[in-house]
Design a protein around this motif. Structure first.
Motif, PDB file in Angstrom:
ATOM      1  N   SER A 177     120.330 -35.275 -69.805  1.00  0.00           N
ATOM      2  CA  SER A 177     121.216 -36.277 -69.221  1.00  0.00           C
ATOM      3  C   SER A 177     122.687 -35.893 -69.415  1.00  0.00           C
ATOM      4  O   SER A 177     123.568 -36.371 -68.689  1.00  0.00           O
ATOM      5  N   PHE A 178     122.961 -35.022 -70.393  1.00  0.00           N
ATOM      6  CA  PHE A 178     124.313 -34.483 -70.590  1.00  0.00           C
ATOM      7  C   PHE A 178     124.458 -33.121 -69.930  1.00  0.00           C
ATOM      8  O   PHE A 178     125.424 -32.863 -69.221  1.00  0.00           O
ATOM      9  N   TRP A 179     123.490 -32.248 -70.179  1.00  0.00           N
ATOM     10  CA  TRP A 179     123.634 -30.846 -69.784  1.00  0.00           C
ATOM     11  C   TRP A 179     123.483 -30.615 -68.288  1.00  0.00           C
ATOM     12  O   TRP A 179     124.009 -29.633 -67.759  1.00  0.00           O
ATOM     13  N   ALA A 180     122.752 -31.497 -67.612  1.00  0.00           N
ATOM     14  CA  ALA A 180     122.535 -31.297 -66.175  1.00  0.00           C
ATOM     15  C   ALA A 180     123.834 -31.338 -65.382  1.00  0.00           C
ATOM     16  O   ALA A 180     123.911 -30.796 -64.275  1.00  0.00           O
ATOM     17  N   TRP A 181     124.863 -31.958 -65.959  1.00  0.00           N
ATOM     18  CA  TRP A 181     126.137 -32.072 -65.251  1.00  0.00           C
ATOM     19  C   TRP A 181     126.985 -30.797 -65.363  1.00  0.00           C
ATOM     20  O   TRP A 181     127.857 -30.567 -64.534  1.00  0.00           O
ATOM     21  N   ALA A 182     126.748 -29.999 -66.420  1.00  0.00           N
ATOM     22  CA  ALA A 182     127.688 -28.924 -66.711  1.00  0.00           C
ATOM     23  C   ALA A 182     127.068 -27.534 -66.828  1.00  0.00           C
ATOM     24  O   ALA A 182     127.810 -26.548 -66.838  1.00  0.00           O
TER      25      ALA A 182
ATOM     26  N   ASP B 108     124.048 -24.408 -65.939  1.00  0.00           N
ATOM     27  CA  ASP B 108     123.074 -23.844 -65.009  1.00  0.00           C
ATOM     28  C   ASP B 108     121.684 -24.373 -65.366  1.00  0.00           C
ATOM     29  O   ASP B 108     121.351 -24.482 -66.554  1.00  0.00           O
ATOM     30  N   PRO B 109     120.857 -24.721 -64.365  1.00  0.00           N
ATOM     31  CA  PRO B 109     119.546 -25.301 -64.664  1.00  0.00           C
ATOM     32  C   PRO B 109     118.675 -24.457 -65.592  1.00  0.00           C
ATOM     33  O   PRO B 109     117.999 -24.991 -66.467  1.00  0.00           O
TER      34      PRO B 109
ATOM     35  N   MET C 261     114.729 -28.566 -59.159  1.00  0.00           N
ATOM     36  CA  MET C 261     114.835 -29.312 -60.407  1.00  0.00           C
ATOM     37  C   MET C 261     115.436 -30.695 -60.208  1.00  0.00           C
ATOM     38  O   MET C 261     115.086 -31.649 -60.901  1.00  0.00           O
ATOM     39  N   GLN C 262     116.359 -30.822 -59.254  1.00  0.00           N
ATOM     40  CA  GLN C 262     116.966 -32.136 -59.027  1.00  0.00           C
ATOM     41  C   GLN C 262     115.933 -33.124 -58.489  1.00  0.00           C
ATOM     42  O   GLN C 262     115.900 -34.289 -58.904  1.00  0.00           O
TER      43      GLN C 262
ATOM     44  N   LEU D  43     108.622 -26.502 -67.760  1.00  0.00           N
ATOM     45  CA  LEU D  43     109.722 -26.788 -66.838  1.00  0.00           C
ATOM     46  C   LEU D  43     111.033 -27.105 -67.549  1.00  0.00           C
ATOM     47  O   LEU D  43     112.059 -27.256 -66.903  1.00  0.00           O
ATOM     48  N   GLY D  44     110.983 -27.248 -68.887  1.00  0.00           N
ATOM     49  CA  GLY D  44     112.251 -27.536 -69.564  1.00  0.00           C
ATOM     50  C   GLY D  44     112.137 -28.323 -70.841  1.00  0.00           C
ATOM     51  O   GLY D  44     113.054 -29.063 -71.193  1.00  0.00           O
TER      52      GLY D  44
END
Length: 249
Positions: free
Chosen positions: A32-37, A39-40, A94-95, A142-143
Motif C-alpha cells: 500500500s506504500f511501495w506500489a506508489w513509488a 517498480d512492481p 499487477m494493478q 506473486l509478491g
C-alpha cells in the motif's frame, strides 16, 4: 532515490508492526506504500524479503506450537502453488490483480466482521486446506501475499487464535523461504536490490517485536476483529494503489 528510500522505510515500519501483531499481511501492508513509488518487480521482491524476515523474527519471539497434522495440507498445497505464482508474475497485470484482491477483501471481510455469528466451515477437510494452501502459494509467488487467503480460511474454520497463529506463522515461514529461493534461482533478485534489503530489515525489526508483544494480550474476539479489520484496511489500500492506474490506462 531519496524519496524511494523514505517510502521503503515507512512501508517496512508499518508492515512490520502489522505482521508482528497479526502474523501475516506484511506484503499487503507494505504494497500500500511501495506500489506508489517502486517498480512492481522490486516491490514484490521486497515484500517477500520483508515478510520472510518478519516470520523469522516471529518464529523466535512468538512461539505458538507446531501441529504437523493440521499444517501439512497447507504446506503441500503451498509448495505446488509457489512455482505457479512465480511463473505468472511476469505475465500478470499487477494493478488488475491488486484491484481484484482489494475488492474481495473490502466486500468480504466487513461482512464477516459485522455478522452476528461468524460462520464456521467444517466441510472439505484436509483437501480444502490443501487447496487454500495452494492459493496462498500462488499469491506468495506473486509478491509475498502467502497468508491472506489461508488466514481468512482459518478464521472461517473457527480455529482458536493460537492455533490459527501457529498454522499461519509456520506456513508463511516455509512458503516464503521457498518463494525467496525460487526468486533467487530465477534471477528475480538482483544486486541492485540489496541496498533496499538493507533498509527493510532494520526498519521493521522493532515494530515487528512491538506487534508481537501486543498479540500476546489479545483475546480471541479481539484477535478476530484485528485480523478482519487489517484485511479490510489492506483491501482499501490495494484499491487506492491500483484503481487510479487502471483508470489512467
Amino acid at each position: 532515490m531519496d524519496n524511494a528510500i523514505i517510502v521503503v522505510a515507512i512501508g517496512a515500519v508499518v508492515a512490520g508492526f502489522v505482521q508482528g501483531l497479526s502474523g501475516f499481511a506484511f506484503g499487503l501492508t507494505a504494497m500500500s506504500f511501495w506500489a506508489w513509488a517502486l517498480d512492481p518487480k522490486l516491490a514484490a521482491t521486497l515484500a517477500v524479503f520483508g515478510a520472510l524476515t518478519g516470520q523469522v523474527i516471529a518464529a523466535v519471539t512468538v512461539r505458538r506450537g507446531f501441529d504437523l497434522t493440521k499444517l501439512l495440507p497447507f504446506l503441500l498445497g503451498g509448495l505446488v502453488g509457489i512455482p505457479i505464482g512465480v511463473a505468472i508474475l511476469p505475465l500478470l497485470d499487477m494493478q488488475l490483480f491488486k484491484a481484484a484482491l482489494g475488492m474481495f477483501l473490502v466486500l468480504w471481510c466487513p461482512a464477516m466482521l459485522f455478522a452476528s455469528h461468524l460462520p464456521k466451515i467444517k466441510a472439505g477437510g484436509r483437501l480444502a486446506d490443501g487447496v487454500v494452501g495452494g492459493v496462498g502459494g500462488i499469491m506468495g509467488g506473486l509478491g509475498g501475499f502467502t497468508g491472506t487467503i489461508p488466514t481468512l480460511w482459518c478464521t472461517l474454520r473457527g480455529f482458536p487464535k493460537d492455533e490459527q497463529r501457529a498454522i499461519i506463522q509456520n506456513f508463511n515461514l516455509a512458503a516464503l523461504m521457498v518463494t525467496m529461493g525460487v526468486y533467487l534461482a530465477k534471477g528475480i533478485v538482483t544486486r541492485d536490490m540489496l541496498p533496499m534489503f538493507a533498509i527493510v530489515a532494520p526498519a521493521m525489526l522493532v515494530p515487528t517485536l512491538l506487534g508481537g508483544r501486543l498479540y500476546v494480550g489479545l483475546s480471541e474476539a479481539a484477535f478476530r476483529k484485528v485480523v478482519l479489520c487489517l484485511l479490510t484496511a489492506s483491501g482499501v489500500a490495494l484499491l487506492a494503489a491500483s484503481v487510479p492506474s487502471l483508470l489512467r490506462g
